[in-house]
Scaffold this motif. Structure first.
Motif, short mmCIF file in Angstrom:
data_model
loop_
_atom_site.label_atom_id
_atom_site.label_comp_id
_atom_site.label_asym_id
_atom_site.label_seq_id
_atom_site.Cartn_x
_atom_site.Cartn_y
_atom_site.Cartn_z
N GLU A 101 0.83 -1.21 0.00
CA GLU A 101 0.00 0.00 0.00
C GLU A 101 0.86 1.26 0.00
O GLU A 101 0.55 2.24 -0.68
CB GLU A 101 -0.93 -0.01 1.20
N GLY A 102 1.94 1.24 0.78
CA GLY A 102 2.83 2.40 0.80
C GLY A 102 3.53 2.62 -0.52
O GLY A 102 3.73 3.75 -0.97
N TYR A 103 3.90 1.52 -1.18
CA TYR A 103 4.58 1.57 -2.48
C TYR A 103 3.67 2.16 -3.56
O TYR A 103 4.13 2.87 -4.46
CB TYR A 103 5.01 0.16 -2.85
N SER A 156 -3.64 2.56 2.46
CA SER A 156 -4.64 2.91 1.46
C SER A 156 -5.89 2.06 1.62
O SER A 156 -6.35 1.81 2.74
CB SER A 156 -4.02 2.78 0.07
N LEU A 157 -6.43 1.58 0.52
CA LEU A 157 -7.74 0.93 0.52
C LEU A 157 -7.82 -0.34 1.37
O LEU A 157 -8.77 -0.47 2.16
CB LEU A 157 -8.17 0.62 -0.92
N PRO A 158 -6.90 -1.30 1.26
CA PRO A 158 -7.07 -2.52 2.06
C PRO A 158 -7.15 -2.25 3.56
O PRO A 158 -7.98 -2.86 4.25
CB PRO A 158 -5.82 -3.34 1.70
N HIS A 159 -6.34 -1.33 4.06
CA HIS A 159 -6.41 -1.04 5.50
C HIS A 159 -7.76 -0.42 5.87
O HIS A 159 -8.38 -0.82 6.86
CB HIS A 159 -5.26 -0.12 5.92
N GLY A 160 -8.18 0.57 5.11
CA GLY A 160 -9.46 1.20 5.41
C GLY A 160 -10.62 0.22 5.32
O GLY A 160 -11.53 0.23 6.15
N MET A 161 -10.59 -0.65 4.32
CA MET A 161 -11.66 -1.63 4.14
C MET A 161 -11.58 -2.75 5.17
O MET A 161 -12.59 -3.33 5.56
CB MET A 161 -11.58 -2.20 2.72
N GLY A 162 -10.36 -3.07 5.59
CA GLY A 162 -10.19 -4.17 6.54
C GLY A 162 -10.68 -3.85 7.94
O GLY A 162 -11.01 -4.76 8.71
N TYR A 163 -10.74 -2.56 8.30
CA TYR A 163 -11.13 -2.21 9.66
C TYR A 163 -12.53 -2.74 10.01
O TYR A 163 -12.76 -3.20 11.13
CB TYR A 163 -11.10 -0.69 9.85
N SER A 164 -13.47 -2.67 9.09
CA SER A 164 -14.82 -3.16 9.36
C SER A 164 -14.83 -4.67 9.55
O SER A 164 -15.57 -5.20 10.39
CB SER A 164 -15.77 -2.77 8.23
N LEU A 165 -14.02 -5.38 8.77
CA LEU A 165 -13.94 -6.83 8.92
C LEU A 165 -13.40 -7.21 10.30
O LEU A 165 -13.85 -8.19 10.91
CB LEU A 165 -13.06 -7.43 7.82
N THR A 166 -12.45 -6.43 10.77
CA THR A 166 -11.90 -6.70 12.10
C THR A 166 -12.89 -6.33 13.19
O THR A 166 -13.12 -7.12 14.13
CB THR A 166 -10.59 -5.91 12.29
N TYR A 167 -13.51 -5.14 13.09
CA TYR A 167 -14.39 -4.68 14.16
C TYR A 167 -15.64 -5.54 14.28
O TYR A 167 -16.01 -5.98 15.38
CB TYR A 167 -14.79 -3.22 13.95
N PHE A 168 -16.29 -5.82 13.16
CA PHE A 168 -17.59 -6.48 13.21
C PHE A 168 -17.51 -8.01 13.17
O PHE A 168 -18.46 -8.69 13.56
CB PHE A 168 -18.48 -6.00 12.06
N LYS A 221 -8.07 7.63 3.60
CA LYS A 221 -7.58 6.47 2.85
C LYS A 221 -7.78 6.67 1.35
O LYS A 221 -6.90 6.31 0.55
CB LYS A 221 -8.31 5.20 3.31
N LEU A 222 -8.90 7.23 0.96
CA LEU A 222 -9.18 7.39 -0.46
C LEU A 222 -8.16 8.30 -1.13
O LEU A 222 -7.74 8.04 -2.27
CB LEU A 222 -10.59 7.96 -0.67
N LYS A 223 -7.73 9.36 -0.44
CA LYS A 223 -6.79 10.29 -1.06
C LYS A 223 -5.40 9.68 -1.24
O LYS A 223 -4.59 10.21 -2.02
CB LYS A 223 -6.70 11.59 -0.25
N ASN A 224 -5.11 8.60 -0.52
CA ASN A 224 -3.81 7.93 -0.68
C ASN A 224 -3.77 7.05 -1.93
O ASN A 224 -2.69 6.57 -2.30
CB ASN A 224 -3.48 7.09 0.55
N HIS A 225 -4.93 6.81 -2.54
CA HIS A 225 -4.95 6.01 -3.77
C HIS A 225 -4.79 6.95 -4.96
O HIS A 225 -5.48 7.97 -5.04
CB HIS A 225 -6.25 5.21 -3.88
N PRO A 226 -3.92 6.62 -5.91
CA PRO A 226 -3.55 7.58 -6.96
C PRO A 226 -4.66 7.92 -7.95
O PRO A 226 -4.54 8.92 -8.66
CB PRO A 226 -2.39 6.88 -7.68
#
Length: 366
Positions: A199-201, A258-270, A343-348
């Motif tokens: 994601e950082g790359y 970026s996207l995977p981290h932001g999207m993954g948070y809901s999977l972890t929380y719920f 998170k969205l702004k980190n995606h090009p």
């Protein structure tokens, strides 16, 4: 060449018996230390004993908070701060994975600012923390070299970062602490480090310096790939994973996730899906969505993989399936994610709601 802004103030030491050999560094930060850790792992791997012996040797008094849960809550952060204020702690030593170290950073802000509340962690970016020293005992989060603290907000029903930037003063790395990690935690945390590197790359904020770190981290991970498949976690492999994780932290400290981290948070929380698994399960579809195919090919080359199907096979075989998420769930999580501007702004490239939904659908086979 584009403008580069690089800031990395954490002092990094990696060595056998690193705490014992460098006990005098603790004296720089005061006479009262607050140790923050989980319930048992720091006892099992010997890191807590090494820290307390070092503090005793240097005549530093300490209190221990050893009740940090996975994905630490704001309530836990408040409890740590309460103990730190009562002790008048001069500095914090966070021992463990991302949870204790992240909780240490957030609690350090509240200790240093007695009138601050949990809400200040998201509204007052200029608040400072008391010094934090990180002793990582997993290879995944890279929090020892990032300014981020990710906490669980039960009011908002999600994980998100505090707004203050808290780099640890020192990151003290000793591979022996990793030797006690169970296979499942080793795999999940290593995949977390992999997602940081990728994601950082691919981030909007990537630079020639962060790319150099990411490429070295990906190469190290690629050297471990076959051993991870075999679950043969030797000292040498764990050392490479520890360095890769720390490099990954240095990458996202500059470029963010970026996207995977932001999207993954809901999977972890719920759904209580481990953080690394939640990110990793989204990785193949995310890379298919990315438009910078040259970088995607470079990632696969450094990982010693032929194509994204090979990456998918590796991730699925290591992480297993996720079967407890419904289509209605991912529609809700998509609505949350499309509002996550950080998170969205980190995606090009622009990201639409249907893009996020399709990544979820493809990754979870819905």
């Amino acid at each position: 060449m584009d403008f580069i802004n690089y800031y990395m103030p954490t002092k990094l030491l990696l060595d056998d018996d690193v705490i014992t050999k460098n006990s005098t560094l603790f004296t720089t930060y005061g006479e009262k230390a607050l140790i923050v850790t989980g319930k048992t792992s720091s006892i099992t791997n010997g890191s807590l004993k090494d820290v307390t012996n070092a503090l005793k040797k240097e005549g530093i008094t300490y209190e221990i908070f050893n009740d940090v849960e996975e994905n630490p809550s704001l309530e836990t952060v408040e409890n740590i701060a309460k103990l730190g204020k009562a002790q008048k702690s001069n500095f914090i030593i966070g021992i463990g994975g991302g949870s204790p170290i992240d909780a240490s950073k957030a609690a350090g802000v509240l200790i240093n600012n007695p009138n601050a509340t949990r809400y200040s962690l998201f509204k007052s970016p200029h608040l400072k923390s008391i010094p934090v020293i990180a002793v990582p005992t997993t290879a995944g989060t890279g929090t020892e070299t990032t300014p981020y603290s990710i906490v669980t907000d039960n009011e908002l029903q999600t994980k998100h970062g505090i707004c203050q930037k808290i780099f640890p003063e020192y990151a003290l790395l000793d591979v022996k602490y990793l030797m006690f990690l169970p296979e499942k935690i080793t795999i999940n945390t290593s995949i977390d480090a992999l997602t940081h590197l990728i994601e950082g790359y691919l981030s909007t904020n990537a630079s020639i310096l962060s790319d150099a770190l990411a490429e070295k981290g990906l190469k190290l991970f690629g050297e471990c790939l076959n051993m991870i498949k075999e679950k043969d976690f030797t000292y040498t492999i764990r050392k490479k994973l520890m360095v890769a994780s720390t490099l990954a932290g240095m990458v996202i400290a500059q470029s963010g996730t970026s996207l995977p981290h932001g999207m993954g948070y809901s999977l972890t929380y719920f759904h209580n899906i481990p953080h690394g698994k939640a990110n990793g399960i989204l990785l193949k579809s995310y890379l298919e969505f990315c438009t910078d195919k040259n970088k995607v090919r470079k990632i696969l080359y450094l990982l010693t993989l032929e194509n994204l199907d090979e990456l998918s096979y590796f991730l699925n075989s290591m992480l297993g399936d996720i079967n407890n998420v419904s289509y209605e769930d991912i529609c809700s999580y998509t609505d949350k994610m499309i509002l996550n501007k950080n998170k969205l702004k980190n995606h090009p490239t622009p990201v639409k709601r249907e893009d996020i939904l399709n990544i979820y659908k493809d990754s979870l086979k819905l």
